[in-house]
Each structure stands twice: as C-alpha cells, then as structure tokens.
Design a protein around this motif. Structure first.
Motif, PDB file in Angstrom:
ATOM      1  N   UNK A 255       0.835  -1.224   0.000  1.00 35.67           N
ATOM      2  CA  UNK A 255       0.000   0.000   0.000  1.00 35.67           C
ATOM      3  C   UNK A 255       0.862   1.263   0.000  1.00 35.67           C
ATOM      4  N   UNK A 256       2.156   1.126   0.253  1.00 36.30           N
ATOM      5  CA  UNK A 256       3.031   2.300   0.213  1.00 36.30           C
ATOM      6  C   UNK A 256       3.572   2.585  -1.180  1.00 36.30           C
ATOM      7  N   UNK A 257       3.256   1.716  -2.127  1.00 36.68           N
ATOM      8  CA  UNK A 257       3.824   1.884  -3.474  1.00 36.68           C
ATOM      9  C   UNK A 257       3.477   3.233  -4.131  1.00 36.68           C
ATOM     10  N   UNK A 258       2.208   3.639  -4.151  1.00 40.45           N
ATOM     11  CA  UNK A 258       1.907   4.908  -4.848  1.00 40.45           C
ATOM     12  C   UNK A 258       2.671   6.089  -4.260  1.00 40.45           C
ATOM     13  N   UNK A 259       2.773   6.142  -2.934  1.00 42.31           N
ATOM     14  CA  UNK A 259       3.502   7.239  -2.287  1.00 42.31           C
ATOM     15  C   UNK A 259       5.001   7.163  -2.642  1.00 42.31           C
ATOM     16  N   UNK A 260       5.527   5.947  -2.559  1.00 46.26           N
ATOM     17  CA  UNK A 260       6.960   5.770  -2.845  1.00 46.26           C
ATOM     18  C   UNK A 260       7.286   6.178  -4.282  1.00 46.26           C
ATOM     19  N   UNK A 261       6.369   5.870  -5.203  1.00 45.68           N
ATOM     20  CA  UNK A 261       6.551   6.273  -6.609  1.00 45.68           C
ATOM     21  C   UNK A 261       6.639   7.793  -6.750  1.00 45.68           C
ATOM     22  N   UNK A 262       5.835   8.499  -5.939  1.00 39.71           N
ATOM     23  CA  UNK A 262       5.886   9.968  -5.996  1.00 39.71           C
ATOM     24  C   UNK A 262       7.221  10.484  -5.471  1.00 39.71           C
ATOM     25  N   UNK A 263       7.742   9.790  -4.470  1.00 35.90           N
ATOM     26  CA  UNK A 263       8.952  10.291  -3.812  1.00 35.90           C
ATOM     27  C   UNK A 263      10.228   9.994  -4.583  1.00 35.90           C
ATOM     28  N   UNK A 264      10.225   8.884  -5.337  1.00 30.05           N
ATOM     29  CA  UNK A 264      11.482   8.443  -5.953  1.00 30.05           C
ATOM     30  C   UNK A 264      11.322   8.050  -7.417  1.00 30.05           C
ATOM     31  N   UNK A 265      12.428   8.165  -8.139  1.00 32.44           N
ATOM     32  CA  UNK A 265      12.486   7.753  -9.548  1.00 32.44           C
ATOM     33  C   UNK A 265      12.990   6.321  -9.687  1.00 32.44           C
ATOM     34  N   UNK A 266      13.399   5.702  -8.566  1.00 32.74           N
ATOM     35  CA  UNK A 266      14.032   4.374  -8.640  1.00 32.74           C
ATOM     36  C   UNK A 266      12.996   3.279  -8.931  1.00 32.74           C
ATOM     37  N   UNK A 267      13.410   2.196  -9.605  1.00 33.09           N
ATOM     38  CA  UNK A 267      12.477   1.070  -9.803  1.00 33.09           C
ATOM     39  C   UNK A 267      12.101   0.437  -8.460  1.00 33.09           C
ATOM     40  N   UNK A 268      10.890  -0.075  -8.398  1.00 29.30           N
ATOM     41  CA  UNK A 268      10.406  -0.679  -7.142  1.00 29.30           C
ATOM     42  C   UNK A 268       9.830  -2.061  -7.437  1.00 29.30           C
ATOM     43  N   UNK A 269      10.361  -3.058  -6.751  1.00 31.84           N
ATOM     44  CA  UNK A 269       9.802  -4.404  -6.895  1.00 31.84           C
ATOM     45  C   UNK A 269       9.213  -4.836  -5.544  1.00 31.84           C
ATOM     46  N   UNK A 270       8.538  -5.986  -5.546  1.00 34.91           N
ATOM     47  CA  UNK A 270       7.959  -6.478  -4.295  1.00 34.91           C
ATOM     48  C   UNK A 270       8.358  -7.930  -4.073  1.00 34.91           C
ATOM     49  N   UNK A 271       8.426  -8.291  -2.805  1.00 35.64           N
ATOM     50  CA  UNK A 271       8.709  -9.668  -2.396  1.00 35.64           C
ATOM     51  C   UNK A 271       7.453 -10.178  -1.687  1.00 35.64           C
TER      52      UNK A 271
END
Ligand code: PEP
Ligand code: MN
Length: 339
Positions: A255-271
């Motif tokens: 659930x933190x993904x949308x916020x994290x996307x706003x904060x950073x340009x880095x790729x984000x994966x999930x485990x």
C-alpha cells in the motif's frame, strides 16, 4: 540543493557548475533529462551556502533547495523513472521482471532445478542466498563461496542473471564477482558501512526495506549507495513490515507503493514471499503487487519445501510457481506490462 540548467545549456556550462560545486568541497551528480539537465549538490551543510553562488553561472535556470533529507533517490533530482540495464534485462521499464529461486542455495542439484523451472516459467533472474543473515546463530548460515560457485554454474547453464545477498563489508568483493545484482537484506538496510562498500562496487543493488523503516529511511539508505554512482543503480524492494497483526509473517507494505513512486524515480519491486508466512498466500500477494504496478517480483521457490534449510514454509513448490507465473502473464497486461 539542486541546480536546474537552462534547456539549451551547453556541456561546458554544466561542467563549470560541477567544478564550482567541487571547488567548494561538495559532491555533485548530474542528471541529463530530456527536458533539462539537473545538478544535485550534496555534502555537509549545503544549507549554509547561498543559492546565488551558482545562480550567477551562465546556463543556470534556477537553484532550488531540496527540503527532503534524501537527495539522489528523490524525484526532485530526477523526474523521469529510472530504468536499470543489466545485460539483457531492463528493470523499471515496460518489462515486469521476475526473480525466483530458493531462499538459500543448498546443493548444486537444488539450485539447478530451481534455475531450470524459473527459466522455463519466464523469470529473468535467479535468486539464492549463499551468505544468509539468520536471526538465530544456530540456524543454517548458507554455503558461502561454495554456494556462489553453484549460482555461477546455474547462470552458465540457463543464462539467468544472479541476485544474491551480501551480509558483510568484508565479503562485498567476493560476492560481487558472482552476482549481477547485490542484495541488501532487510536486516542490513541501515548498515551504513555495508551500503558504502556495496555502492563503491557500482553494481546494481536490490535494497530491501527494513522491517521498521520509514520510506524516508529507505530512500536515505539508497542515497548511501547512489552517491558513488553517476548512474542510478538501486532497485527498491517492498518485503513487508512489522505491525501488531500476526496473521502473516510481516504486513505486506504494497500500500506504500503509490507514495513511494511519488517520492522516488528508482524502480520498485515487491517480495510476496517474506510477508506471506505460508506459501499458499504468496500468489495472491504477488497478483496484488502486480495490479498495484510494481516493476518486478522476487519470489522464493523450492523443489521440496518440507526439507528446505530456510523459509520452507513460504517457498512455492514448482507446480504452484508455474501456475502463478501463467496468471502473472495475464495480469501484467492489465498494467501494460510484458513478462
Ligand atoms: C531473503 O531474501 O531470503 C531474505 C533474508 O530477505 P529479507 O532481507 O527481506 O528478510
Ligand atoms: Mn528467505
């Protein structure tokens, strides 16, 4: 502080600004974007420097202070999404990158079987711990260098890239000889000497979020690595955090993904494996993460989870992994992704 250059600023003008930054004893990194080039200034007490020091240079559009405690990982520095090219694999682009393999490398037969099924099902990266950060000193600690050699052999046979964890500064050099991506585990997210050592290798890094880390702390940890790299090389991983709820091993922080996307340009994966607790929950967590828009997944699989040396309870059997991968292929389309 960031220095935004004018749209048609010349390379010489950018270099002159970078030289000024370095002359006053600070660090600089440049992002050449399509719209504009940005120079980020970092170091101790950048707040004490007048913006006018840089504003007077030809080619400078404006100088803005980054109020956030993290700099290089921030969208204020780099607006466009970062894509990390690792050989044939691109992380952060259209491709949904699946990394799969056992929690620990246990034998040549085990890792080879995992590599073959991972490859057959469309994964691009083989995971497997050779050095394991175990909560108890009496638990299996990994096969060490022998495990790394087994990963190398599996890579040779299948062509899959290798992601494997590095747990100490002393072994960074050794592990980076075998790994295509260095994994920093949740327990080490704030091990700053280790982050420094890993950053200096300039290899791609998979940085897992600490159990109790805020998003700001995660991004500051990324900055430790990014400061040594002219090109961003950190992939962030949401792997569950501690909450009062014990229905799962960790509470999946997707659930933190949308916020994290706003904060950073880095790729984000999930485990989806480490939060799940039981392997039967893993596919739904994986589907949820894909629907939310992650750039990839890292998943634990095992030929015989009952006999696994670590994390057997959450490791998918091959058949269940294959079924999940078929569904992932269909779901990826919904987000405009390809596997
Ligand atoms: C792992 O990937 O096996 C692992 C130990 O992960 P984490 O650091 O997220 O607990
Ligand atoms: Mn594990």
């Amino acid at each position: 502080m960031i220095i935004q250059m004018k749209k048609f600023a010349t390379e010489q003008e950018v270099l002159a600004v970078v030289k000024k930054v370095k002359d006053i004893g600070l660090g600089a990194q440049v992002d050449v974007g399509e719209e504009m080039t940005v120079v980020v200034v970092f170091g101790v007490n950048t707040g004490g420097i007048e913006t006018g020091v840089f504003q007077v240079f030809p080619g400078v559009e404006q100088v803005v202070r980054i109020e956030k405690p993290y700099k290089l990982a921030s969208r204020d520095f780099k607006v466009s999404d970062t894509i990390i090219d690792i050989g044939p694999v691109r992380i952060g682009g259209r491709e949904l990158v699946i990394m799969a393999g056992p929690c620990s490398v246990e034998s040549e037969k085990q890792i080879m079987e995992c590599a073959q099924i991972a490859k057959a099902c469309g994964a691009k990266v083989l995971r497997g711990g050779a050095f394991k950060p175990r909560t108890s000193p009496f638990s299996f600690q990994g096969l060490g260098i022998e495990g790394l050699k087994m990963l190398q052999k599996a890579k040779k046979e299948t062509g899959l890239l290798i992601v494997t964890e590095v747990v100490s500064s002393e072994t960074v050099r050794l592990v980076s000889e075998y790994a295509d991506i260095l994994q920093i585990g949740a327990r080490n997210m704030q091990n700053y000497p280790l982050l420094d050592a890993v950053g200096k290798t300039q290899k791609p890094v998979l940085l897992k979020r600490g159990f109790c880390a805020t998003l700001e702390e995660l991004l500051m940890a990324a900055d430790y690595i990014l400061q040594y790299n002219p090109k961003p090389n950190v992939i962030l991983c949401l792997r569950g955090i501690r909450t009062p709820v014990d229905a799962n091993r960790f509470t999946f922080d997707i659930c933190h993904l949308p916020k994290l996307r706003e904060l950073t340009h880095l790729p984000i994966i999930a485990d989806p494996s480490h939060p799940a607790k039981y392997s039967r929950y893993v596919p739904d967590l994986a589907y949820g993460a894909i629907a939310m828009g992650v750039d990839g997944l890292i998943v634990e699989i095992h030929p015989n989870p009952q006999n696994a040396q670590s994390d057997g309870l959450q490791s998918l059997k091959f058949g269940d992994f294959a079924t999940m991968m078929e569904a992932i292929g269909r779901l990826a389309e919904v987000r405009g992704r390809i596997v």
